[in-house]
Design an enzyme around this catalytic site. Structure first.
Site, short mmCIF file in Angstrom:
data_model
loop_
_atom_site.label_atom_id
_atom_site.label_comp_id
_atom_site.label_asym_id
_atom_site.label_seq_id
_atom_site.Cartn_x
_atom_site.Cartn_y
_atom_site.Cartn_z
N CYS A 86 33.39 -15.14 -6.28
CA CYS A 86 32.56 -13.99 -5.89
C CYS A 86 32.67 -13.68 -4.41
CB CYS A 86 31.10 -14.25 -6.25
SG CYS A 86 30.84 -14.69 -7.97
N CYS A 236 18.50 -11.54 -13.19
CA CYS A 236 19.91 -11.92 -13.21
C CYS A 236 20.81 -10.70 -13.01
CB CYS A 236 20.25 -12.58 -14.54
SG CYS A 236 19.24 -14.03 -14.92
N SER A 237 21.90 -10.90 -12.31
CA SER A 237 22.82 -9.78 -12.06
C SER A 237 23.58 -9.42 -13.32
CB SER A 237 23.80 -10.16 -10.95
OG SER A 237 24.53 -11.33 -11.31
N ILE A 239 26.80 -7.65 -15.63
CA ILE A 239 28.25 -7.50 -15.61
C ILE A 239 28.59 -6.02 -15.49
CG2 ILE A 239 30.33 -7.70 -17.05
CD1 ILE A 239 29.06 -10.29 -18.18
N HIS A 358 27.18 -6.52 -9.94
CA HIS A 358 27.98 -7.59 -9.36
C HIS A 358 29.39 -7.65 -9.97
CE1 HIS A 358 29.12 -11.22 -7.43
NE2 HIS A 358 28.70 -12.08 -8.35
#
Length: 413
Positions: A86, A236-237, A239, A358
Site C-alpha cells: 500500500c 474499513c476501507s 475495494i 483505497h
C-alpha cells in the site's frame, strides 16, 4: 542537496470503474497533474510509478508504468516501477525526490495507480494476502481465529446477533488483532473507533472524488454489519479503482517556470517494519521523528494530516505514534473533536481510506495531492483554513504482526 517542490497534482474519482481500464484512469490523473503544473509531458525527465497488484489481478507485470505512459506518448526517459504494498506510490516519491534533490533531474512525475475491482472476489483477496508472508498465512489465520474465539468468550456484546459482512481481506484480521491489543492495554473502545469512522464519513460528504460520500452517525456505524470484531463495515476501507499523480521539481525549476502553486516536499521518509518483540518504540514513531527533524517542524506544527486508516484503528494508532496525542489517547482525541474539520488537528478531511477509498497503489500519492490542495487553498468546502504544514502517513503489507513498509511525508507551503 537541492530543495524539492510539488507543483501540480490530480486524482481520479475513486470507486468501482467497471467500464474503464488502468490506462484510462492513469491518463486522467497524469494529464490533470501536468495541466495543474503547467508542464508539458515533453519536459519530464523521469517517471516513478507505484502499483501493487496488477500482476495478480490482470497478469500485467514488469512494465506496468511503461504500458500506461506509452499510451500517453511519454517515453525516452527513465520509467521506474515501484511495488511496495500500500506504500507503493509513497515509495515512488521517495525515489523520484531523491534524484531531483541530488540534481540528476529537474522535473519528474510520480504516479500511483490501481485497478482492483473484479467480479472474481477470490482473486482480489489474494492480492491482499500476497502482501504478507504467504508461507506464514496458515498459522496467522489460525492465530487470528483463536483470538476472535477468545473475544467471543470473554466479551459481553449484548443485543441480537449482528449481521456479518462478506468475505474479508486478511488485513482486517491483522488490524483487529492490533485493535484488541490496544483495547486491553489502554481501555480504548469500539465506540471510539465508531467516532473516527463517523467523522471520516462526514468529511467525505465534502469530497466529490470520494468513493463513499454519505454521512453516518456513530450509532449507524456501530449497528452496521460486522466485518471482524471490533470492526463494522464503515470502519474499513473499501475495494476500488483509481489513480493519482504529482509533478515534482527543483526549487530553481519552479522559479524558472513561474510555478503557480508550489509547496515544498520538506521530508519524505520510508522504512520497513521490524520484529515488535525486539523494539521498545514503534517503527512509525521513530520514522516520524526523523521526518520532523528533516522538515524542521514538530507534531505541534502540523495543520492537517492524511493518515492510513485502512481501518478506523489505523487512524487511532497513527494519531498516537505520530505524537499528536499521548499513547493510549487516540480515541479520546477523536471523541473530543480534535481531528474533525474545524478541530485543532483535522485528520483525513478527504474522508480517508475508509471513505475516499483505497486502490492500494494510488493511496500514497492521493494523500499528498489532498494535502497539496489544502496548502494551496484549493480544497473547496473541506478546506483547512490557513494550512501551512501537512503530513501524510502511509503503510502497507505485514510481516509477523508488524508493518511491511511505512512512509511519512511532510509538505510545507
Amino acid at each position: 542537496m537541492r530543495r524539492v517542490f510539488m507543483i501540480g497534482g490530480a486524482i481520479t474519482k475513486f470507486g468501482k470503474h467497471t467500464e474503464r481500464n488502468l490506462k484510462s484512469l492513469a491518463a486522467e490523473a497524469i494529464s490533470g497533474a501536468l495541466a495543474d503544473a503547467d508542464v508539458a509531458k515533453e519536459a519530464l525527465q523521469g517517471v516513478w510509478v507505484g502499483n501493487a497488484a496488477q500482476g495478480v489481478l490482470t497478469g500485467q507485470e514488469s512494465v506496468r508504468g511503461q504500458v500506461v505512459l506509452r499510451a500517453l506518448g511519454i517515453g525516452g526517459i527513465p520509467v521506474v516501477n515501484v511495488e511496495n504494498a500500500c506504500a507503493s506510490s509513497a515509495t515512488a516519491l521517495y525515489g523520484a525526490g531523491a534524484l531531483v534533490a541530488l540534481g540528476e533531474m529537474d522535473v519528474a512525475l510520480v504516479v500511483g495507480m490501481e485497478k482492483m475491482y473484479l467480479d472474481d472476489r477470490t482473486r482480489v483477496l489474494s492480492a491482499f494476502s500476497g502482501c504478507m508472508d504467504v508461507e506464514a498465512l496458515p498459522e496467522l489465520t489460525r492465530n487470528f481465529a483463536n483470538q476472535q474465539e477468545r473475544v467471543k468468550k470473554g466479551m459481553q456484546r449484548g443485543g441480537a446477533k449482528k449481521k456479518k459482512s462478506r468475505e474479508r481481506s486478511i488485513f482486517m484480521d491483522f488490524y483487529a488483532s492490533l485493535a484488541l491489543e490496544h483495547m486491553e492495554k489502554y481501555k480504548s473502545t469500539q465506540r471510539q473507533l465508531a467516532v473516527i469512522a463517523s467523522k471520516n464519513h462526514y468529511h467525505s460528504t465534502m469530497n466529490p472524488l470520494a468513493q463513499y460520500q454519505n454521512s453516518l452517525t456513530i450509532e449507524e456505524v456501530l449497528e452496521a454489519p460486522e466485518v471482524v470484531w471490533p470492526f463494522t463495515t464503515p470502519m474499513c476501507s473499501p475495494i476500488g479503482d483509481g489513480a493519482a499523480a504529482m509533478v515534482i521539481c527543483s526549487d530553481e525549476y519552479a522559479r524558472r517556470i513561474g510555478a503557480r502553486h508550489s509547496v515544498e516536499v520538506a521530508a519524505c521518509m520510508i522504512a520497513s517494519g521490524e520484529d515488535r518483540s525486539k523494539i521498545t518504540e514503534s517503527t512509525l514513531s521513530r520514522l516520524a521523528k526523523k521526518a520532523y527533524e528533516r522538515a524542521g517542524v514538530g507534531p505541534e506544527d502540523i495543520d492537517l494530516a492524511e493518515l492510513h486508516d485502512a481501518t478506523a484503528f489505523g487512524e487511532l494508532y497513527s494519531t498516537e505514534e505520530l505524537g499528536f496525542c499521548p499513547l493510549g489517547e487516540g480515541g479520546v482525541f477523536a471523541e473530543a473533536g480534535h481531528s474533525t474539520l474545524g478541530g485543532k488537528l483535522p485528520i483525513n478531511v478527504s474522508g480517508g481510506l475508509e471513505s475516499q477509498g483505497h486502490p492500494i497503489g494510488a493511496t500514497g500519492v492521493r494523500q499528498l495531492v489532498e494535502l497539496y490542495w489544502h496548502l494551496t487553498g484549493r480544497a473547496g468546502r473541506r478546506q483547512v483554513q490557513g494550512a501551512k504544514v501537512g503530513l501524510a502517513q502511509n503503510n502497507g503489507g505485514s510481516i509477523e504482526g508488524a508493518e511491511g513498509a511505512l512512509s511519512v511525508t511532510i509538505l510545507k507551503a
